[in-house]
Design a protein around this motif. Structure first.
Motif, PDB file in Angstrom:
ATOM      1  N   ASP A   1       9.771   7.887  -8.266  1.00  0.00           N
ATOM      2  CA  ASP A   1       8.832   7.837  -9.395  1.00  0.00           C
ATOM      3  C   ASP A   1       8.544   6.398  -9.817  1.00  0.00           C
ATOM      4  O   ASP A   1       7.401   6.057 -10.139  1.00  0.00           O
ATOM      5  N   GLU A   2       9.567   5.553  -9.814  1.00  0.00           N
ATOM      6  CA  GLU A   2       9.363   4.149 -10.178  1.00  0.00           C
ATOM      7  C   GLU A   2       8.478   3.446  -9.154  1.00  0.00           C
ATOM      8  O   GLU A   2       7.595   2.660  -9.514  1.00  0.00           O
ATOM      9  N   LEU A   3       8.701   3.744  -7.884  1.00  0.00           N
ATOM     10  CA  LEU A   3       7.844   3.181  -6.839  1.00  0.00           C
ATOM     11  C   LEU A   3       6.404   3.648  -7.005  1.00  0.00           C
ATOM     12  O   LEU A   3       5.465   2.857  -6.883  1.00  0.00           O
TER      13      LEU A   3
ATOM     14  N   GLN B   1       0.792  -1.224   0.000  1.00  0.00           N
ATOM     15  CA  GLN B   1       0.000   0.000   0.000  1.00  0.00           C
ATOM     16  C   GLN B   1       0.826   1.277   0.000  1.00  0.00           C
ATOM     17  O   GLN B   1       0.304   2.341  -0.289  1.00  0.00           O
ATOM     18  N   ASP B   2       2.099   1.178   0.348  1.00  0.00           N
ATOM     19  CA  ASP B   2       2.923   2.393   0.379  1.00  0.00           C
ATOM     20  C   ASP B   2       4.348   2.054  -0.042  1.00  0.00           C
ATOM     21  O   ASP B   2       4.689   0.902  -0.285  1.00  0.00           O
ATOM     22  N   ARG B   3       5.167   3.093  -0.132  1.00  0.00           N
ATOM     23  CA  ARG B   3       6.542   2.923  -0.606  1.00  0.00           C
ATOM     24  C   ARG B   3       7.354   1.987   0.290  1.00  0.00           C
ATOM     25  O   ARG B   3       8.161   1.204  -0.201  1.00  0.00           O
ATOM     26  N   ASP B   4       7.160   2.075   1.590  1.00  0.00           N
ATOM     27  CA  ASP B   4       7.927   1.228   2.506  1.00  0.00           C
ATOM     28  C   ASP B   4       7.620  -0.250   2.281  1.00  0.00           C
ATOM     29  O   ASP B   4       8.527  -1.084   2.257  1.00  0.00           O
ATOM     30  N   GLU B   5       6.349  -0.575   2.143  1.00  0.00           N
ATOM     31  CA  GLU B   5       5.973  -1.971   1.885  1.00  0.00           C
ATOM     32  C   GLU B   5       6.528  -2.440   0.545  1.00  0.00           C
ATOM     33  O   GLU B   5       6.995  -3.572   0.420  1.00  0.00           O
TER      34      GLU B   5
END
Length: 118
Positions: free
Chosen positions: A105-107, A86-90
């Motif tokens: 941007d890729e994330l 659901q987010d960049r960290d995950e």
């Protein structure tokens, strides 16, 4: 003493596809009253029933769309489709084993695809 088993073939599955396969196995086992389901099989069925949110066609489209992105290979596409980060960290956790890191941007591009199917 270590016993090695030869890997004959390998195929990636989404949770929806695994659910379909496990449902067939469960039906087959239910027909034979003398045959109990092993603990691992029961747990696997519970897992896919809880976490498989897409149907097979949607999950295959999802994986294909992820593979169209530059830095997403087949194995990673299936991981993302099954985990639905659901987010960049995950999402970074999915790519933690890779020898490269993704830009913001890729994330975001990947997360935009995930948002369509989540």
């Amino acid at each position: 003493m270590t016993i090695f088993k030869e890997k004959l073939e390998e195929e990636y599955l989404t949770l929806a596809e695994a659910k379909d396969v496990l449902e067939d196995i469960e039906r087959e086992r239910a027909l034979d009253e003398d045959r109990e389901m092993r603990y691992e099989l029961t747990r696997a069925i519970e897992h896919v029933n809880r976490f498989a949110t897409l149907d097979i066609e949607e999950s295959q489209e999802f994986v294909a769309e992820l593979q169209d992105l530059e830095k997403v290979d087949e194995a990673t596409a299936y991981k993302i489709a099954n985990l639905l980060p659901q987010d960049r960290d995950e999402l970074r956790a999915v790519f933690a084993q890779e020898r490269y890191s993704l830009s913001g941007d890729e994330l975001d591009d990947i997360l935009n695809v995930v948002a369509k199917y989540a």
